[in-house]
Design an enzyme around this catalytic site. Sequence first.
Site, PDB file in Angstrom:
ATOM      1  N   GLU A  48     -17.156  15.231 -10.291  1.00 43.75           N
ATOM      2  CA  GLU A  48     -17.629  15.861  -9.042  1.00 43.75           C
ATOM      3  C   GLU A  48     -16.558  15.866  -7.957  1.00 43.75           C
ATOM      4  O   GLU A  48     -15.873  14.873  -7.730  1.00 43.75           O
ATOM      5  CB  GLU A  48     -18.877  15.136  -8.536  1.00 43.75           C
ATOM      6  CG  GLU A  48     -19.525  15.793  -7.330  1.00 43.75           C
ATOM      7  CD  GLU A  48     -20.870  15.216  -6.971  1.00 43.75           C
ATOM      8  OE1 GLU A  48     -21.535  15.760  -6.068  1.00 43.75           O
ATOM      9  OE2 GLU A  48     -21.282  14.209  -7.595  1.00 43.75           O
ATOM     10  N   LYS A  71     -26.178  17.770  -8.498  1.00 41.28           N
ATOM     11  CA  LYS A  71     -27.490  17.138  -8.345  1.00 41.28           C
ATOM     12  C   LYS A  71     -28.413  17.741  -9.389  1.00 41.28           C
ATOM     13  O   LYS A  71     -28.676  18.940  -9.369  1.00 41.28           O
ATOM     14  CB  LYS A  71     -28.043  17.385  -6.934  1.00 41.28           C
ATOM     15  CG  LYS A  71     -29.019  16.317  -6.484  1.00 41.28           C
ATOM     16  CD  LYS A  71     -28.301  15.005  -6.236  1.00 41.28           C
ATOM     17  CE  LYS A  71     -29.270  13.907  -5.833  1.00 41.28           C
ATOM     18  NZ  LYS A  71     -28.594  12.613  -5.724  1.00 41.28           N
TER      19      LYS A  71
END
Length: 365
Positions: A210, A226
């Site tokens: 990420e 997410k």
Amino acid sequence: MQNLDELIQTHGEPDILIDSFNKDEKRYAIWGYAESLYLNREGVYHDGKLVDEDFSNIFRNILKRWKKEQKNNQIATVGFLSYEFKDYIYSHIDFNKDKNNNFPLCWFCKPKKIIEYSLNSNYNNINDELCLEVLKDIIPLEKYKLKINEIKNYLKSGDVYQINFTDKKLLRSNANNSFELYSKLRLLAKPLEGIFIKDSDFDILSLSPESLVKVKNGKIETSPIKGTRPYSKDTKVNEKFKNQLQNSEKDKAEHLMIVDLLRNDLGKICKTGSIEVNNLYDIQSFETIHHMATKIIGEINNNTSEVDIIKAMFPGGSITGAPKESAMKIIDELEDYSRDIYTGSIGYIKSNGDLNFNIAIRTMT
């Protein structure tokens, strides 16, 4: 261009590795550093000496010099922000200091030898199998349930919309050193935003997928993750997992909360009307997992410094929850340990102002 194996044979194991299995990204191996600057609970230290100055001011000044001293848009600094660097940014919040140690709130160095390397490398000269033994696991299930119930109460009362609750594991490895361990793990995880740092006081192994923030030519982007499902080698089962994630209203709702939060964070430093959301709810597949991700981009305001960018974006919304300040307060109350580098950010800044910082998940110290 040499691969990592060839560089190691010539120069030895690097002290810092900026690593990525994204073919479009560059990778760098670094040996040694000329200067360091860090902040801990006692103050600001430049090359190990305490400096009576605010961190933001001295970092701006030293970074300006480091950028001038590096040529050809080379990396001017590599470093990290611990999750607890939030205490410095959000100094108006009275966070619990009792559980904190003296791990640096942030740490940056000026690299010495920097060599770019190619991806076609399989550094793996260790004959024995990698073994990771759990010495201390996460909190027991019953205690975990109590913590989750507390979070649910905060959600029901409207104090917060989302909380990212974490705990830590203590592991023992049979690897001979931290670089050998990272070298093994990178082949399994194939990180998009991987970084390895070895210092006399700490070792950091980050296999993150990420990105917190990237800046290139005045454009800024953040790519929150997410929403998660497992990866299966069975094609039918794997497609089922991907479709579940793609069509999950719960995951999409949580994801959208973080996208909105990060649009707001970017709005603090971007030109009005320049922020765009691309590939909303995109499903990205990795070696063991599927993630839901979105890319958010904008055009940075003129005269925006690296410190301004860090203060606007840190910590990442995907690892706090929303609203960010309320989530951090509740996390501070619920978690019994100092996260240190975990869910912080690690990255680099180039002499031309381009930068790249990950979110330090899938990270060991």
